[in-house]
Design a protein around this motif. Structure first.
Motif, PDB file in Angstrom:
ATOM      1  N   SER A 149      40.008  41.712  45.398  1.00 25.51           N
ATOM      2  CA  SER A 149      39.167  40.604  45.848  1.00 25.51           C
ATOM      3  C   SER A 149      39.262  40.570  47.362  1.00 25.51           C
ATOM      4  O   SER A 149      40.270  40.950  47.943  1.00 25.51           O
ATOM      5  CB  SER A 149      39.624  39.273  45.242  1.00 25.51           C
ATOM      6  N   MET A 150      38.184  40.166  47.974  1.00 30.98           N
ATOM      7  CA  MET A 150      38.145  40.122  49.424  1.00 30.98           C
ATOM      8  C   MET A 150      37.464  38.838  49.828  1.00 30.98           C
ATOM      9  O   MET A 150      36.263  38.677  49.647  1.00 30.98           O
ATOM     10  CB  MET A 150      37.374  41.318  49.970  1.00 30.98           C
ATOM     11  N   HIS A 151      38.252  37.899  50.313  1.00 30.41           N
ATOM     12  CA  HIS A 151      37.705  36.627  50.745  1.00 30.41           C
ATOM     13  C   HIS A 151      37.211  36.744  52.187  1.00 30.41           C
ATOM     14  O   HIS A 151      37.740  37.555  52.951  1.00 30.41           O
ATOM     15  CB  HIS A 151      38.777  35.535  50.628  1.00 30.41           C
ATOM     16  N   PRO A 152      36.209  35.959  52.572  1.00 37.86           N
ATOM     17  CA  PRO A 152      35.713  36.034  53.939  1.00 37.86           C
ATOM     18  C   PRO A 152      36.857  35.834  54.939  1.00 37.86           C
ATOM     19  O   PRO A 152      37.667  34.933  54.793  1.00 37.86           O
ATOM     20  CB  PRO A 152      34.699  34.889  54.029  1.00 37.86           C
ATOM     21  N   GLN A 153      36.920  36.696  55.919  1.00 41.40           N
ATOM     22  CA  GLN A 153      37.936  36.633  56.974  1.00 41.40           C
ATOM     23  C   GLN A 153      39.349  36.726  56.416  1.00 41.40           C
ATOM     24  O   GLN A 153      40.295  36.250  57.028  1.00 41.40           O
ATOM     25  CB  GLN A 153      37.806  35.328  57.793  1.00 41.40           C
ATOM     26  N   GLY A 154      39.521  37.322  55.232  1.00 37.03           N
ATOM     27  CA  GLY A 154      40.848  37.377  54.619  1.00 37.03           C
ATOM     28  C   GLY A 154      41.311  38.793  54.356  1.00 37.03           C
ATOM     29  O   GLY A 154      40.612  39.768  54.596  1.00 37.03           O
ATOM     30  N   GLU A 155      42.512  38.876  53.840  1.00 40.18           N
ATOM     31  CA  GLU A 155      43.118  40.150  53.471  1.00 40.18           C
ATOM     32  C   GLU A 155      42.642  40.559  52.075  1.00 40.18           C
ATOM     33  O   GLU A 155      42.360  39.712  51.246  1.00 40.18           O
ATOM     34  CB  GLU A 155      44.644  39.989  53.437  1.00 40.18           C
ATOM     35  N   PRO A 156      42.586  41.861  51.791  1.00 36.58           N
ATOM     36  CA  PRO A 156      42.290  42.273  50.418  1.00 36.58           C
ATOM     37  C   PRO A 156      43.444  41.854  49.509  1.00 36.58           C
ATOM     38  O   PRO A 156      44.592  41.806  49.944  1.00 36.58           O
ATOM     39  CB  PRO A 156      42.174  43.796  50.523  1.00 36.58           C
ATOM     40  N   ALA A 157      43.137  41.534  48.258  1.00 37.81           N
ATOM     41  CA  ALA A 157      44.160  41.083  47.316  1.00 37.81           C
ATOM     42  C   ALA A 157      43.882  41.664  45.937  1.00 37.81           C
ATOM     43  O   ALA A 157      42.751  42.009  45.606  1.00 37.81           O
ATOM     44  CB  ALA A 157      44.181  39.561  47.253  1.00 37.81           C
ATOM     45  N   MET A 158      44.935  41.779  45.126  1.00 37.13           N
ATOM     46  CA  MET A 158      44.807  42.206  43.738  1.00 37.13           C
ATOM     47  C   MET A 158      45.886  41.522  42.913  1.00 37.13           C
ATOM     48  O   MET A 158      46.871  41.037  43.462  1.00 37.13           O
ATOM     49  CB  MET A 158      44.905  43.723  43.614  1.00 37.13           C
ATOM     50  N   THR A 159      45.671  41.485  41.614  1.00 37.44           N
ATOM     51  CA  THR A 159      46.644  40.829  40.743  1.00 37.44           C
ATOM     52  C   THR A 159      47.865  41.727  40.550  1.00 37.44           C
ATOM     53  O   THR A 159      47.800  42.944  40.762  1.00 37.44           O
ATOM     54  CB  THR A 159      46.040  40.506  39.367  1.00 37.44           C
ATOM     55  N   ALA A 160      48.958  41.141  40.103  1.00 33.14           N
ATOM     56  CA  ALA A 160      50.191  41.896  39.854  1.00 33.14           C
ATOM     57  C   ALA A 160      49.967  42.937  38.757  1.00 33.14           C
ATOM     58  O   ALA A 160      50.477  44.053  38.841  1.00 33.14           O
ATOM     59  CB  ALA A 160      51.315  40.941  39.474  1.00 33.14           C
ATOM     60  N   THR A 161      49.187  42.590  37.737  1.00 38.86           N
ATOM     61  CA  THR A 161      48.901  43.532  36.649  1.00 38.86           C
ATOM     62  C   THR A 161      48.148  44.741  37.163  1.00 38.86           C
ATOM     63  O   THR A 161      48.476  45.884  36.816  1.00 38.86           O
ATOM     64  CB  THR A 161      48.077  42.834  35.548  1.00 38.86           C
ATOM     65  N   THR A 162      47.143  44.510  38.010  1.00 38.63           N
ATOM     66  CA  THR A 162      46.389  45.617  38.581  1.00 38.63           C
ATOM     67  C   THR A 162      47.281  46.475  39.458  1.00 38.63           C
ATOM     68  O   THR A 162      47.191  47.705  39.426  1.00 38.63           O
ATOM     69  CB  THR A 162      45.181  45.089  39.381  1.00 38.63           C
ATOM     70  N   ALA A 163      48.159  45.866  40.244  1.00 40.68           N
ATOM     71  CA  ALA A 163      49.078  46.624  41.097  1.00 40.68           C
ATOM     72  C   ALA A 163      49.965  47.535  40.250  1.00 40.68           C
ATOM     73  O   ALA A 163      50.190  48.701  40.599  1.00 40.68           O
ATOM     74  CB  ALA A 163      49.922  45.674  41.930  1.00 40.68           C
ATOM     75  N   GLU A 164      50.454  47.029  39.120  1.00 45.92           N
ATOM     76  CA  GLU A 164      51.293  47.838  38.228  1.00 45.92           C
ATOM     77  C   GLU A 164      50.503  48.998  37.624  1.00 45.92           C
ATOM     78  O   GLU A 164      51.004  50.122  37.538  1.00 45.92           O
ATOM     79  CB  GLU A 164      51.859  46.969  37.112  1.00 45.92           C
ATOM     80  N   ARG A 165      49.280  48.736  37.202  1.00 43.79           N
ATOM     81  CA  ARG A 165      48.453  49.790  36.605  1.00 43.79           C
ATOM     82  C   ARG A 165      48.074  50.854  37.629  1.00 43.79           C
ATOM     83  O   ARG A 165      48.059  52.045  37.313  1.00 43.79           O
ATOM     84  CB  ARG A 165      47.201  49.181  35.981  1.00 43.79           C
ATOM     85  N   LEU A 166      47.754  50.437  38.852  1.00 42.39           N
ATOM     86  CA  LEU A 166      47.441  51.405  39.901  1.00 42.39           C
ATOM     87  C   LEU A 166      48.663  52.257  40.241  1.00 42.39           C
ATOM     88  O   LEU A 166      48.541  53.461  40.474  1.00 42.39           O
ATOM     89  CB  LEU A 166      46.918  50.698  41.153  1.00 42.39           C
ATOM     90  N   ALA A 167      49.846  51.649  40.272  1.00 36.30           N
ATOM     91  CA  ALA A 167      51.076  52.400  40.546  1.00 36.30           C
ATOM     92  C   ALA A 167      51.323  53.432  39.442  1.00 36.30           C
ATOM     93  O   ALA A 167      51.714  54.578  39.725  1.00 36.30           O
ATOM     94  CB  ALA A 167      52.255  51.447  40.679  1.00 36.30           C
ATOM     95  N   ALA A 168      51.085  53.054  38.186  1.00 33.53           N
ATOM     96  CA  ALA A 168      51.266  53.987  37.073  1.00 33.53           C
ATOM     97  C   ALA A 168      50.284  55.154  37.178  1.00 33.53           C
ATOM     98  O   ALA A 168      50.656  56.320  36.952  1.00 33.53           O
ATOM     99  CB  ALA A 168      51.097  53.257  35.743  1.00 33.53           C
ATOM    100  N   MET A 169      49.024  54.865  37.529  1.00 35.19           N
ATOM    101  CA  MET A 169      48.035  55.928  37.673  1.00 35.19           C
ATOM    102  C   MET A 169      48.395  56.838  38.845  1.00 35.19           C
ATOM    103  O   MET A 169      48.290  58.066  38.750  1.00 35.19           O
ATOM    104  CB  MET A 169      46.632  55.341  37.870  1.00 35.19           C
TER     105      MET A 169
END
Length: 98
Positions: free
Chosen positions: A26-46
């Protein structure tokens, strides 16, 4: 060699009122990119699975596609031994990782 560098996404827990369908980033206006903890775990596994399968240097080829109403990018990764991995990234607002 080309190296792309982007800001590291912040890991966050979704608010209780958010939809249950996860988004990859997710990318909020004028903000940092963000992702959920579950997505972070799945991306790390991939990422770990790709590192086990492919040895550097790895050639990466990206091609834009259109599947129905969705915009997609196919990512083809191949190492010098001929080992390959193909990933299809679809922009639809939802994440679906193996």
């Amino acid at each position: 060699m080309i190296k792309l560098k982007y800001a590291q996404p912040l890991t966050q827990r979704p608010a209780p009122d958010e939809t249950p369908t996860p988004v990859m980033f997710s990318m909020h206006p004028q903000g940092e990119p963000a992702m959920t903890a579950t997505t972070a775990e799945r991306l790390a596994a991939m990422k770990n699975a790709l590192r086990l399968r492919l040895q550097p240097p790895v050639t990466i080829i990206c091609n834009p596609h259109r599947i129905g109403k969705s915009s997609c990018v196919s990512v083809h990764l191949e190492d010098s031994r001929g080992k390959r991995a193909d990933i299809l990234l679809t922009q639809e607002g939802r994440a679906g990782l193996p």
